[in-house]
Design a protein around this motif. Structure first.
Motif, PDB file in Angstrom:
ATOM      1  N   GLU A   6       0.826  -1.194   0.000  1.00  0.00           N
ATOM      2  CA  GLU A   6       0.000   0.000   0.000  1.00  0.00           C
ATOM      3  C   GLU A   6       0.865   1.250   0.000  1.00  0.00           C
ATOM      4  N   GLY A   7       0.214   2.369  -0.245  1.00  0.00           N
ATOM      5  CA  GLY A   7       0.907   3.641  -0.232  1.00  0.00           C
ATOM      6  C   GLY A   7       0.826   4.312  -1.584  1.00  0.00           C
ATOM      7  N   ALA A   8       0.978   5.625  -1.558  1.00  0.00           N
ATOM      8  CA  ALA A   8       0.836   6.411  -2.774  1.00  0.00           C
ATOM      9  C   ALA A   8       2.035   6.228  -3.695  1.00  0.00           C
ATOM     10  N   LEU A  40       0.087  14.740   0.561  1.00  0.00           N
ATOM     11  CA  LEU A  40      -0.029  13.553   1.399  1.00  0.00           C
ATOM     12  C   LEU A  40      -0.829  13.930   2.643  1.00  0.00           C
ATOM     13  N   LYS A  41      -1.962  13.280   2.839  1.00  0.00           N
ATOM     14  CA  LYS A  41      -2.885  13.651   3.895  1.00  0.00           C
ATOM     15  C   LYS A  41      -2.484  13.069   5.246  1.00  0.00           C
ATOM     16  N   GLU A  44      -2.247   9.206   6.043  1.00  0.00           N
ATOM     17  CA  GLU A  44      -2.047   8.432   4.823  1.00  0.00           C
ATOM     18  C   GLU A  44      -0.789   7.575   4.931  1.00  0.00           C
ATOM     19  N   ARG A  45      -0.919   6.369   4.446  1.00  0.00           N
ATOM     20  CA  ARG A  45       0.201   5.439   4.540  1.00  0.00           C
ATOM     21  C   ARG A  45       1.214   5.710   3.434  1.00  0.00           C
ATOM     22  N   TYR A  85       3.227   6.247   8.421  1.00  0.00           N
ATOM     23  CA  TYR A  85       2.094   7.102   8.077  1.00  0.00           C
ATOM     24  C   TYR A  85       2.459   8.566   8.291  1.00  0.00           C
ATOM     25  N   GLN A  88      -0.319  12.070  12.695  1.00  0.00           N
ATOM     26  CA  GLN A  88      -1.616  12.614  13.123  1.00  0.00           C
ATOM     27  C   GLN A  88      -1.451  13.968  13.792  1.00  0.00           C
TER      28      GLN A  88
END
Length: 513
Positions: A6-8, A40-41, A44-45, A85, A88
């Motif tokens: 996973e990941g962008a 990148l939010k 987000e991973r 990630y 937060q």
């Protein structure tokens, strides 16, 4: 279990391998910019270090070093056993993005001349929220999902080159053969499968026909009121739309000849006129065919919901009595199956097959192969015929629920017109009620209706509402009728009982309420 990577994708980070700064510094700076800029939010991973190392073609230790720097800055956080990630902590502390360096344009976008002219005449498409009384909404609750899922699984298990490759722009042979067989048996159209072309919905069929047969300035007869989407396709091609009135027998051919005797194409919905619901009489059909032959014109027969005839067999198609090869038949699975399918077809007269095929090969990417295979099997295995029979019965029940509820709660203000076909009916207004105002009041009550004037190019003689019933249970229909009753009462209480809607002028846009 297959492990997911996973990941962008982070391909916007470009590395300069001969640059002044090391690769880990460049990667760290690129990621920092994406995080602080909001690309990148929060939460987000990020891709795994091994994945990024492969994509950037660097050592894994280079990526690890970049991540360690970002973690030290508090921009990313590692969760054991889960991944890395965006922190937060940035939810409340992320800096506001810098103002864009590109100023907003001060002038309007310059459109092509044809589109600039056409866009002023486009009618707005109807909303399609699944609530009473949205039109053209199939009964989703009654769709045979189990059979569809089984056929879907079957086709996605076929060899990959069959389902993942480029589709035939004409349509897959199996589906074209299935459609041709269905039309011969159920719609009386004596066609060969080579005459059938599969397209991405009826709208693409209209655009294809216009691109193949019409030149800017050509005269096109169009039912008034008539189908907004099809009319937009004709307008886009730069033709001159001639509105031809419709009565209880369909398109008034004599009036069309009076207004434009030398026409290039006529657009009709003979099985169930959109939106008035009239069935074109045999006399009018023969007159239209005669007029088209005399003028050397083509006819588009849009059989958009003609399959749904409640009593007896559906009326013969216009195509089935055409002896001169003037009619191009257009059908859609958006109504008989479901709209997101985006699958339609046209049947070309034999002497148009080559030209339509050339146009499709030049401009159409085709429809997904697996989708066509699923629909073909759905037809061949008999599910389609079973589904249509069931929908005929179901839609009759739902129309009856509408008629009964309207008679009980709306009879003093609306005259619901009986129908034996299709997915909607109309209700004429009584007592000077304004259709546009009622449409807006109904929307405030959570009900979707449309004024007849919305479909018109000329002022409407008697306005009313178009009421869809096919996609809603009898209970939902009754609730919708009660909400429509409340909307009428809202207008009465607010003094908005202002008289019949004036529709629109010939040169203006359809009502957008």
């Amino acid at each position: 279990m297959v492990k997911r990577e996973e990941g962008a994708l982070l391909q916007s980070i470009v590395l300069d391998r001969e640059g002044e700064h090391g690769l880990s510094v460049q990667i760290c700076a690129g990621l920092r910019e994406l995080i602080l800029g909001g690309t990148l939010k929060v939460g987000e991973r990020l891709p795994a270090t091994r994945t990024l190392a492969q994509e950037f073609k660097v050592a894994r230790t280079t990526i690890v070093e970049s991540f360690e720097r970002l973690a030290a800055e508090g921009l990313i956080e590692t969760r054991v056993g889960s991944g890395t990630y965006v922190s937060q902590a940035l939810a409340n502390e992320r800096p506001a993005p810098a103002a864009t360096a590109t100023a907003a344009p001060t002038a309007r976008v310059k459109l092509a001349q044809a589109m600039n002219t056409a866009s002023k005449l486009f009618g707005t498409r109807l909303p399609h929220q699944p609530r009473a009384f949205t039109t053209a909404m199939p009964a989703f609750d009654a769709f045979p999902m189990a059979q569809w899922a089984r056929l879907s699984g079957k086709h996605w298990r076929k060899p990959r080159h069959q389902v993942l490759g480029y589709p035939d722009p004409h349509g897959e042979r199996g589906l074209r053969q299935a459609i041709a067989a269905h039309l011969r048996l159920n719609r009386g159209i004596a066609c060969e499968w080579q005459q059938v072309f599969v397209v991405a919905g009826a709208q693409q069929a209209f655009q294809l026909i216009a691109a193949t047969l019409l030149d800017p300035g050509d005269t096109v007869w169009f039912e008034d009121p008539g189908a907004i989407g099809a009319r937009n396709s004709m307008i886009q091609s730069g033709v001159e739309i001639v509105p031809v009135p419709v009565d209880e027998a369909g398109l008034v051919v004599e009036e069309g000849l009076r207004r434009a005797p030398e026409f290039r194409l006529a657009f009709v919905t003979p099985a169930h006129q959109q939106p008035l619901g009239a069935k074109m009489s045999l006399e009018r059909r023969l007159a239209l065919l005669e007029a088209a032959e005399a003028s050397g014109a083509w006819i588009i027969e849009d059989d958009w919901d003609g399959e749904f005839c409640f009593q007896g067999a559906p009326m013969a198609t216009l195509t089935s009595i055409d002896r001169s090869g003037r009619v191009i038949y257009v059908g859609t699975f958006s109504k008989t199956l479901f709209p997101s399918l985006r699958l339609g077809f046209l049947v070309a007269p034999p002497h148009l097959v080559e030209q339509i095929g050339i146009c499709l090969e030049a401009f159409s990417p085709g429809v997904p192969t697996a989708l066509q295979g699923i629909v073909a099997d759905f037809i061949v295995e008999g599910h389609f015929a079973t589904h249509v029979r069931r929908m005929r019965k179901l839609y009759q029940e739902r129309y009856q629920a509408l008629e009964d509820a309207a008679r009980e709660h709306l009879a003093s203000d609306l005259e619901v017109v009986p129908t034996q076909t299709g997915m909607h009916t109309i209700a004429y207004l009584r007592g000077g009620l304004d259709a546009v105002a009622l449409t807006q009041a109904a929307a405030r009550r959570g009900v979707t209706v449309a004024p007849i004037s919305r479909f018109c190019l000329e002022p409407v003689a008697r306005d009313g509402l178009v009421l869809g019933f096919s996609g809603f249970t009898p209970a939902e229909i009754k609730t919708g009728v009660l909400d429509l009753r409340r909307a009428i009462d809202d207008l009465m209480a607010g003094g908005e009982w202002t008289g019949a809607s004036a529709g629109m002028a010939l040169s203006g846009k359809p009502n957008s309420a």
